[in-house]
Design an enzyme around this catalytic site. Structure first.
Site, short mmCIF file in Angstrom:
data_model
loop_
_atom_site.label_atom_id
_atom_site.label_comp_id
_atom_site.label_asym_id
_atom_site.label_seq_id
_atom_site.Cartn_x
_atom_site.Cartn_y
_atom_site.Cartn_z
N GLN A 115 3.89 1.48 -1.21
CA GLN A 115 4.48 1.57 -2.54
C GLN A 115 3.49 2.20 -3.54
OE1 GLN A 115 7.63 1.10 -1.39
NE2 GLN A 115 7.96 0.33 -3.44
N ASP A 116 2.23 1.81 -3.43
CA ASP A 116 1.20 2.40 -4.30
C ASP A 116 1.09 3.90 -4.07
OD1 ASP A 116 0.56 -0.03 -5.46
OD2 ASP A 116 -1.20 -0.37 -4.19
N HIS A 117 1.08 4.30 -2.81
CA HIS A 117 1.00 5.73 -2.49
C HIS A 117 2.19 6.48 -3.06
CE1 HIS A 117 -2.34 6.87 0.18
NE2 HIS A 117 -2.40 5.58 0.44
N HIS A 120 0.84 -1.20 0.00
CA HIS A 120 0.00 0.00 0.00
C HIS A 120 0.88 1.26 0.00
CE1 HIS A 120 -3.54 2.40 0.77
NE2 HIS A 120 -3.04 2.86 1.90
#
Length: 109
Positions: free
Chosen positions: A80-82, A78
């Protein structure tokens, strides 16, 4: 590094990326309204938070590159996605500022 430590780094990445994201979205709204006074300082603030998020990410990359087996959980993913989406937003924000500056410069002519 255990799963709990990786989760904490994931939260750190989310926090720093989230701060950068908020700054960038505010910057775009300000540019849309024709307020360009704080653009550079806002970009610098976002960049500092992105740097901190990257530093947290680099800790994990360095360990894995060193041969450590890491148990990556959803919280780290999560984060990394941000980080990824905020880095993209950073690039887009500069384009929006440029477009809005051109728009307001044409109005003044």
């Amino acid at each position: 590094m255990n799963k709990k430590e990786l989760s904490m780094l994931g939260f750190e990445i989310v926090a720093y990326s989230g701060d950068a994201r908020s700054t960038l979205l505010k910057l775009i709204r300000e540019a849309k309204a024709g307020n360009f006074a704080n653009i550079e300082s806002s970009l610098q603030e976002a960049d500092e938070n992105l740097k901190l998020a990257h530093n947290a990410q680099t800790q994990v990359l360095a360990q894995e590159a060193g041969g450590d087996e890491l148990e990556i959980g959803f919280i780290f993913i999560h984060g990394q996605d941000h980080l990824m989406t905020t880095v993209l937003l950073r690039d887009i924000a500069e384009d929006f500022v440029e477009l809005y500056q051109e728009k307001y410069n044409r109005k003044e002519e």
